[in-house]
Structures are given as C-alpha cells and as structure tokens.
Design a protein around this motif. Sequence first.
Motif, short mmCIF file in Angstrom:
data_model
loop_
_atom_site.label_atom_id
_atom_site.label_comp_id
_atom_site.label_asym_id
_atom_site.label_seq_id
_atom_site.Cartn_x
_atom_site.Cartn_y
_atom_site.Cartn_z
N GLU A 299 -0.48 -2.56 16.54
CA GLU A 299 -1.76 -3.16 16.10
C GLU A 299 -2.88 -2.76 17.04
OE1 GLU A 299 -3.43 -7.69 15.57
OE2 GLU A 299 -1.54 -7.14 14.56
N ASN A 300 -4.03 -2.44 16.45
CA ASN A 300 -5.22 -2.14 17.23
C ASN A 300 -5.83 -3.46 17.69
OD1 ASN A 300 -7.88 -1.52 18.10
ND2 ASN A 300 -7.87 0.34 16.85
N PRO A 301 -5.85 -3.74 18.99
CA PRO A 301 -6.33 -5.04 19.45
C PRO A 301 -7.82 -5.27 19.21
CG PRO A 301 -5.93 -3.59 21.32
CD PRO A 301 -5.43 -2.88 20.10
N ARG A 302 -8.57 -4.19 19.07
CA ARG A 302 -10.02 -4.33 18.86
C ARG A 302 -10.36 -4.65 17.41
NH1 ARG A 302 -12.22 1.13 21.27
NH2 ARG A 302 -10.42 1.83 20.06
N THR A 303 -9.67 -3.98 16.47
CA THR A 303 -9.98 -4.18 15.05
C THR A 303 -8.99 -5.08 14.33
OG1 THR A 303 -8.72 -2.19 14.45
CG2 THR A 303 -11.07 -1.91 14.95
N ARG A 304 -7.88 -5.43 15.01
CA ARG A 304 -6.83 -6.24 14.40
C ARG A 304 -6.31 -5.60 13.11
NH1 ARG A 304 -4.84 -8.87 18.51
NH2 ARG A 304 -6.40 -10.11 19.63
N THR A 305 -6.10 -4.30 13.17
CA THR A 305 -5.57 -3.58 12.01
C THR A 305 -4.29 -2.85 12.40
OG1 THR A 305 -6.93 -1.63 12.53
CG2 THR A 305 -7.85 -3.24 10.98
N ARG A 306 -3.51 -2.51 11.39
CA ARG A 306 -2.30 -1.72 11.60
C ARG A 306 -2.33 -0.53 10.63
NH1 ARG A 306 2.48 -6.33 11.95
NH2 ARG A 306 1.36 -7.72 13.41
N ARG A 307 -1.77 0.56 11.09
CA ARG A 307 -1.74 1.77 10.25
C ARG A 307 -0.63 1.66 9.21
NH1 ARG A 307 -0.55 6.48 13.72
NH2 ARG A 307 0.28 4.92 15.16
N VAL A 308 -1.00 1.95 7.96
CA VAL A 308 -0.04 1.94 6.86
C VAL A 308 0.00 3.34 6.26
CG1 VAL A 308 0.61 0.93 4.65
CG2 VAL A 308 -0.50 -0.48 6.39
N ARG A 309 1.20 3.89 6.08
CA ARG A 309 1.35 5.20 5.48
C ARG A 309 1.80 5.04 4.02
NH1 ARG A 309 1.84 10.15 8.32
NH2 ARG A 309 0.57 10.00 10.19
N PHE A 310 1.13 5.80 3.12
CA PHE A 310 1.41 5.76 1.69
C PHE A 310 1.86 7.14 1.23
CE2 PHE A 310 -1.83 2.61 2.60
CZ PHE A 310 -1.45 1.51 1.86
N SER A 311 2.87 7.16 0.35
CA SER A 311 3.25 8.40 -0.33
C SER A 311 2.40 8.54 -1.58
CB SER A 311 4.74 8.37 -0.71
OG SER A 311 5.54 8.27 0.45
N LEU A 312 1.91 9.76 -1.83
CA LEU A 312 0.98 9.99 -2.93
C LEU A 312 1.72 10.23 -4.25
CD1 LEU A 312 -1.56 12.36 -1.16
CD2 LEU A 312 -1.77 9.90 -1.52
N ASP A 313 1.13 9.72 -5.33
CA ASP A 313 1.62 9.98 -6.68
C ASP A 313 0.39 10.40 -7.49
OD1 ASP A 313 2.93 10.18 -9.05
OD2 ASP A 313 3.22 8.02 -9.35
N LEU A 314 0.09 11.70 -7.45
CA LEU A 314 -1.17 12.20 -7.98
C LEU A 314 -1.04 12.66 -9.42
CD1 LEU A 314 -2.42 14.28 -4.92
CD2 LEU A 314 -2.86 11.87 -5.45
N ASP B 251 -6.06 1.98 7.82
CA ASP B 251 -6.01 0.90 8.80
C ASP B 251 -6.24 -0.42 8.05
OD1 ASP B 251 -5.62 2.65 10.97
OD2 ASP B 251 -7.77 3.08 11.03
N VAL B 252 -5.20 -1.18 7.88
CA VAL B 252 -5.25 -2.39 7.07
C VAL B 252 -5.32 -3.62 7.97
CG1 VAL B 252 -4.04 -3.75 5.31
CG2 VAL B 252 -3.94 -1.25 5.26
N PRO B 253 -6.23 -4.58 7.69
CA PRO B 253 -6.27 -5.81 8.48
C PRO B 253 -4.90 -6.49 8.49
CG PRO B 253 -8.19 -5.68 7.06
CD PRO B 253 -7.29 -4.54 6.67
N ALA B 254 -4.52 -7.00 9.66
CA ALA B 254 -3.19 -7.58 9.81
C ALA B 254 -2.95 -8.74 8.85
CB ALA B 254 -3.00 -8.04 11.26
N ASP B 255 -4.01 -9.48 8.50
CA ASP B 255 -3.83 -10.63 7.59
C ASP B 255 -3.77 -10.21 6.12
OD1 ASP B 255 -6.43 -9.83 7.33
OD2 ASP B 255 -7.33 -11.81 7.61
#
Length: 371
Positions: free
Chosen positions: A258-273, A222-226
């Motif tokens: 966007e989550n109106p309470r936390t002002r965050t949006r979900r970001v999905r990442f592909s893993l490179d392990l 959950d990444v801050p929108a800014d």
Amino acid sequence: MNTCRRLISRYAFLLLFVSALAITTSQAQQTLVTVDPVVRQNYTNTIPILGRLVTVQAGTVAAQIAGAVREIHVRVGDRVKQRQTVVTISDRSARLRKQLLEVQRKEVEARIAVVEAQLELAKQEVNRLSMLTSSAAVSQSQIDDAIQQQNIVAARVLEAKAALNSADAQISLIDLELTYTRVIAPYDGTVIEKFTEVGSYLQQGQPVIRLVADGDFELEADVPADRLEGLTTGRMVQITFDDSSQHQASVRAIVPEENPRTRTRRVRFSLDLADNAPVLAVDQGVTVLIPAGAEREISSVHKDAVIHGGQGSIVYVVEEGFAKLRPVRLGSSVGNRFEVLQGLTEGDLVVIRGNERLRPDQPVSLAENPS
C-alpha cells in the motif's frame, strides 16, 4: 324529389368524409418505429479510476561479452522476433585466441605421446629389474629408483592430459563466446531505445537496446484501499480507452503493498479486448470502472428511448398499436441504458427509433429492431 336529392347529396358527402378519415388513419398507421423492452438486470455502482497499460516483459538487452560493435540490425520502432539478432559484436579477437589454443592443444597432444612412450619404457625397466632380483648385479636400490622414475613419468602423463583438458575447456569457452557475438532478442517485442552505434566498444553487461513485449499487455491501476472489497480474483470490470471504445478486463492480482501517501494499492487486470481495440502502448491511459457498492437488480431503459425536455424526461410506450407518452424518473447510467426509478415496468415496449416525430396517442407500426 328535391328531398330525395338532398338525402343523396348528404349521403355522398358522408361517404367522402368517412373515406378521407380512413385514408388519414391509414397514413398515421404507417409511422414505423423501433421498440426495445424495459428489462431487469444486475447492476453495481462504479467509480472511474485512471489506470495505465504495462507490459508483462520489458527491459534492456545487454552484451554478454566485451568487444567492438560490428553491425546493428534494428532501429527504434522495429518489431523483432525471439532469438532474432539485433547487434553483432566483432569476433576477430576470439577467433584468433581459438586458433592459438588449438595450436597449443596439438603441442600438448604431442607431449602426451612422448611422456606415454617414456612411461612405457619406465615400466619395462621396472619389470626387467624385478626379474633380476636374485642376481647380485641388481640391488634393491636400483629397483626402487626405477619404480620412482616410473611414477615420475606417470605424473608427467597426468599433467599433460590435464593440460589437454584445460585447452579443450578454453576452446569450448571461446566457442560459447563466439555465440555471444550475436546479441539476440530474448522475446518478441518492439525496440524502444538504442544505446550503442557501429564502432563503439562494449563492455560485458553493457546495454545495447531496450525492448518491450508489446504483444502482451496488462492493465495496472492504483485503487483506494477502501474500494478493494469487490475486486476479487477473476472479477470482470469495464474499461474505456481514449477513443471511447469499451472493453472488459478481469482482476488478476492485487499487489500486497500500500502507498502510505495515497492509501492505494496496485491492482493488475488481464485484458479482454474486442476487435475495435486501439493500438496499445506502454503507459497508455485507460479508465477502469471499479465497483463501489453491492450488486443490485434494477429496471433499465435504452438511452435512445429517452426524450429530455424542460418538464423532465419522457418516453413513448407502445400500447395496443398506439404511442403513449410516459413521464419517467431516471437513475444511474448503465452502459447504453438508464436505470428506471419510476414510470416504467419490466416488459414495457419503448420507442427507440422514430420517437422524435411522434405525437401522443399516434398509431404506430413496429419495424424490426436492427440490434
């Protein structure tokens, strides 16, 4: 003579002193150190955000028919392959219904043979009467009655054949139902939860196990929108697991919600392990370093070169075979390096191994850098 002896004695002493000095200098030059250059590199300031591992596929596997549970082939924690049987439902009722339908189908086939024979007789009767139309013994009404009887028998043939098709369809449905008595895994994964036991009666659609595809994980944060400006699709970021192992991940998608309470949006990442990645699990915590500013170029020095003291930070720089003490001012941490704000320039060779026993201006020899 005495003067000559004194000169010889002084000369011998001088030779001994020079020899001892040479030996001391030689020993000093045998101090081996490992060096690493100060480099220029691109750097982006980052902020840590706690993310979590999510699986691409997960959910409950349900029964497609009603019936009693005959066998359970898996336990919680078992890994299963796609199409592997996990639960077997009793097929006795379905097989008995299929046997009954097969008997009924034979009856319908026999009935079709009878009505088709009757239809053939009706056709013959119509043909016979049609040839006697000129005779006074046959009226038009008799011919019409024969034609009507032929149509009735033809309808009975169609009715019997429809019954045969219905029986075939019902048998096919039961054959499909029999395949559903094997509840199979829809994909490779691990059994997380079991919802039934042997002897339980399942209704159609009732869950039997919960399955997680643990071979295909993504990272969600959950990444801050800014802070989303630098997270473009394909952007590589650094991630860290609880065991401190560091790996890479790339931005796959930013969920447009966007989550109106936390002002965050979900970001999905592909893993490179890397090879040293830990065993992964759903909802496992992962620290993600999110870009917090524009990319810039910096000078950096290896962390092992820095000696921290009461007067600040120092490093030893090798110049013409001697270790020169150099005070430095450092900035941000960049992986296993520090940003250099003052005191060093690109290309300076700093000591990263053996610096703990050095003294200023001490002669050094360079060992091969193991890295």
